[in-house]
Design a protein around this motif. Structure first.
Motif, PDB file in Angstrom:
ATOM      1  N   SER A  88       0.689  -1.260   0.045  1.00  0.00           N
ATOM      2  CA  SER A  88       0.106  -0.074   0.073  1.00  0.00           C
ATOM      3  C   SER A  88       0.683   1.093   0.110  1.00  0.00           C
ATOM      4  O   SER A  88       0.517   2.311  -0.655  1.00  0.00           O
ATOM      5  CB  SER A  88      -0.998  -0.099   1.086  1.00  0.00           C
ATOM      6  N   ALA A  89       1.986   1.330   0.594  1.00  0.00           N
ATOM      7  CA  ALA A  89       2.827   2.528   0.620  1.00  0.00           C
ATOM      8  C   ALA A  89       3.572   2.663  -0.686  1.00  0.00           C
ATOM      9  O   ALA A  89       3.568   3.640  -1.149  1.00  0.00           O
ATOM     10  CB  ALA A  89       4.043   2.066   1.723  1.00  0.00           C
ATOM     11  N   THR A  90       3.623   1.458  -1.346  1.00  0.00           N
ATOM     12  CA  THR A  90       4.286   1.571  -2.618  1.00  0.00           C
ATOM     13  C   THR A  90       3.370   2.265  -3.623  1.00  0.00           C
ATOM     14  O   THR A  90       3.844   3.110  -4.553  1.00  0.00           O
ATOM     15  CB  THR A  90       5.040   0.181  -3.199  1.00  0.00           C
ATOM     16  N   VAL A  91       2.232   1.676  -3.651  1.00  0.00           N
ATOM     17  CA  VAL A  91       1.136   2.253  -4.437  1.00  0.00           C
ATOM     18  C   VAL A  91       0.944   3.622  -4.000  1.00  0.00           C
ATOM     19  O   VAL A  91       0.639   4.236  -5.225  1.00  0.00           O
ATOM     20  CB  VAL A  91      -0.094   1.305  -4.202  1.00  0.00           C
ATOM     21  N   VAL A 108      -7.519   6.668  -6.114  1.00  0.00           N
ATOM     22  CA  VAL A 108      -6.850   5.703  -6.817  1.00  0.00           C
ATOM     23  C   VAL A 108      -5.950   4.860  -6.124  1.00  0.00           C
ATOM     24  O   VAL A 108      -5.892   3.678  -6.237  1.00  0.00           O
ATOM     25  CB  VAL A 108      -6.248   6.252  -8.079  1.00  0.00           C
ATOM     26  N   ALA A 109      -5.015   5.522  -5.236  1.00  0.00           N
ATOM     27  CA  ALA A 109      -4.242   4.939  -4.362  1.00  0.00           C
ATOM     28  C   ALA A 109      -5.032   3.629  -3.578  1.00  0.00           C
ATOM     29  O   ALA A 109      -4.439   2.862  -3.316  1.00  0.00           O
ATOM     30  CB  ALA A 109      -3.491   5.890  -3.607  1.00  0.00           C
ATOM     31  N   THR A 133      -1.932   7.991   3.475  1.00  0.00           N
ATOM     32  CA  THR A 133      -0.977   8.755   3.979  1.00  0.00           C
ATOM     33  C   THR A 133       0.198   9.215   3.253  1.00  0.00           C
ATOM     34  O   THR A 133       0.813  10.202   3.079  1.00  0.00           O
ATOM     35  CB  THR A 133      -0.194   8.126   5.267  1.00  0.00           C
ATOM     36  N   ALA A 134       0.672   8.321   2.242  1.00  0.00           N
ATOM     37  CA  ALA A 134       1.621   8.636   1.093  1.00  0.00           C
ATOM     38  C   ALA A 134       1.273   9.765   0.156  1.00  0.00           C
ATOM     39  O   ALA A 134       2.017  10.270  -0.469  1.00  0.00           O
ATOM     40  CB  ALA A 134       1.751   7.250   0.398  1.00  0.00           C
ATOM     41  N   ALA A 140       6.612  16.923   3.692  1.00  0.00           N
ATOM     42  CA  ALA A 140       7.493  16.119   4.501  1.00  0.00           C
ATOM     43  C   ALA A 140       7.412  14.524   3.989  1.00  0.00           C
ATOM     44  O   ALA A 140       8.373  13.866   3.732  1.00  0.00           O
ATOM     45  CB  ALA A 140       7.103  16.009   6.048  1.00  0.00           C
ATOM     46  N   VAL A 141       6.162  13.899   3.896  1.00  0.00           N
ATOM     47  CA  VAL A 141       6.177  12.633   3.257  1.00  0.00           C
ATOM     48  C   VAL A 141       6.495  12.531   1.926  1.00  0.00           C
ATOM     49  O   VAL A 141       7.065  11.551   1.551  1.00  0.00           O
ATOM     50  CB  VAL A 141       4.736  11.940   3.611  1.00  0.00           C
TER      51      VAL A 141
END
Length: 387
Positions: A88-91, A108-109, A133-134, A140-141
């Motif tokens: 999920s973080a990668t997507v 979409v994410a 969150t990404a 900052a993120v």
């Protein structure tokens, strides 16, 4: 909407009661506290408090709820949290990079993350928040780029998972919640049971249009226990006194292991209750216990014979017996025996006189099966005798 219809609709919104002891609820709360504190400490220790990397990301709080409050859920297992959060973080990072408008990138994410988790079999609800969150985490993120996948997501996911594994082990709770021994449908030694089969359960689950938040093995175990409970409820008329083997051979704690082994061999039995002078049961010794004792005795005698030392004493039953031993009374209904044999693995249970507490008999699995087979015929036989 008529008032009765509205009341029924509102009644469906009421939360069901939580069938969990307060001790377990407190254990879950303390575990989440420790898990989040440990995760924050690890992040601070390894990455420091400065820079763009957040000390804790919000989805870890949701993951803590699953890991500590509902650890039996398939959504709370190790691969779910690690795989779900990483993919999920990668997507999420990819969508944030490729789609300029956050209002377009966010849905979409989340949708793509759910699709990827289904494909990789690592569905973890908090991971949807990781993807969000990404995208919406701010400058900052966004400055972290794909580094966000490793720091902080991978690091914090691993820290929280490690804390959960250690905490559950210390508190005596089963986690990860893998399949129980013997529960697999492919087990060739599994004994046939009445009622539904695992194939029936799998067929019903395949027809479901929703993902059920319970592992098939756990669901099968729950239904088996319910089946046994329902079946056992009708067996309150027969007690242990009606089905137990009488004139049970017992031994004392001072009996030599070889003597006890000979008794088992001669009478074709598998266990001997151990009693004191008042015929109170103080332990039980089985073929497995005596088998290990015989081997120890043989090697001890051989060693002393080879090296010329004084012959050692053979082990006694008292050094090999299992204690404390599970016992039942002569007045115990056979319905109470079902979970002892089915869930706790007992094979022989000594029966005590309800008055004197002396050894009165022994109940085995064969005795229980005989009693369960005989009980449904008792009302019919009684009516025939009355006629």
């Amino acid at each position: 909407m008529p008032r009765p219809t509205l009341n029924r609709w509102l009644a469906r919104l009421a939360p069901p009661p939580v069938a969990l002891a307060w001790r377990e609820r407190l254990r879950s709360c303390v575990g989440a506290l420790i898990g989040i504190a440990f995760t924050a400490a690890i992040t601070h220790l390894l990455l420091g408090s400065g820079g763009n990397i957040p000390l804790l990301v919000a989805p870890m709080g949701a993951s803590a709820v699953l890991l500590f409050a509902v650890p039996a859920s398939p959504l709370a297992q190790p691969w779910s949290i690690i795989g779900g959060n990483l993919v999920s973080a990668t997507v999420g990072v990819a969508c944030a990079s490729w789609i300029g408008d956050p209002l377009h990138a966010a849905p979409v994410a989340v949708g793509a993350a759910i699709c990827a988790m289904f494909v990789l079999r690592c569905v973890h609800p908090p991971s949807g928040a990781v993807a969000l969150t990404a995208v919406l985490g701010g400058p900052a993120v966004h400055a972290l780029g794909y580094r966000f996948v490793l720091e902080p997501i991978a690091l914090q996911s691993a820290a929280l998972l490690g804390a959960a594994i250690v905490y559950h082990a210390i508190t005596g709770h089963r986690y990860p919640h893998s399949a129980r021994p013997g529960a697999s449908k492919s087990d060739p030694d599994a004994q046939p049971r009445p009622g539904f089969t695992r194939a029936d359960l799998d067929a019903v689950l395949r027809r479901q249009s929703e993902l059920l938040d319970i592992a098939p093995d756990d669901l099968e175990s729950l239904l088996r226990a319910l089946q046994l409970q329902t079946y056992a409820r009708s067996f309150d008329e027969i007690t242990c006194a009606n089905i137990m083997s009488r004139n049970v051979i017992a031994v004392s704690a001072q009996t030599r292991a070889t003597t006890a082994w000979s008794i088992l061999q001669r009478h074709g039995i598998k266990a001997l209750p151990v009693t004191n002078e008042e015929r109170h049961v103080i332990g039980i010794v089985t073929r497995a216990d005596l088998g290990s004792g015989r081997q120890t005795g043989v090697f001890t005698r051989l060693r002393h014979r080879l090296f010329g030392r004084r012959r050692a004493k053979e082990p006694t039953v008292g050094t090999l017996m299992t204690t404390p031993v599970r016992t039942v009374d002569t007045t115990t209904p056979i319905a109470d025996l079902v979970p002892l044999f089915a869930d706790f693995g007992h094979h022989h249970i000594p029966v005590l006189d309800s008055q004197t507490r002396e050894l009165a008999g022994m109940v085995t699995q064969a005795n229980l099966i005989s009693g369960l087979y005989r009980q449904p015929r008792m009302p019919q036989q009684a009516s025939q005798r009355a006629a």
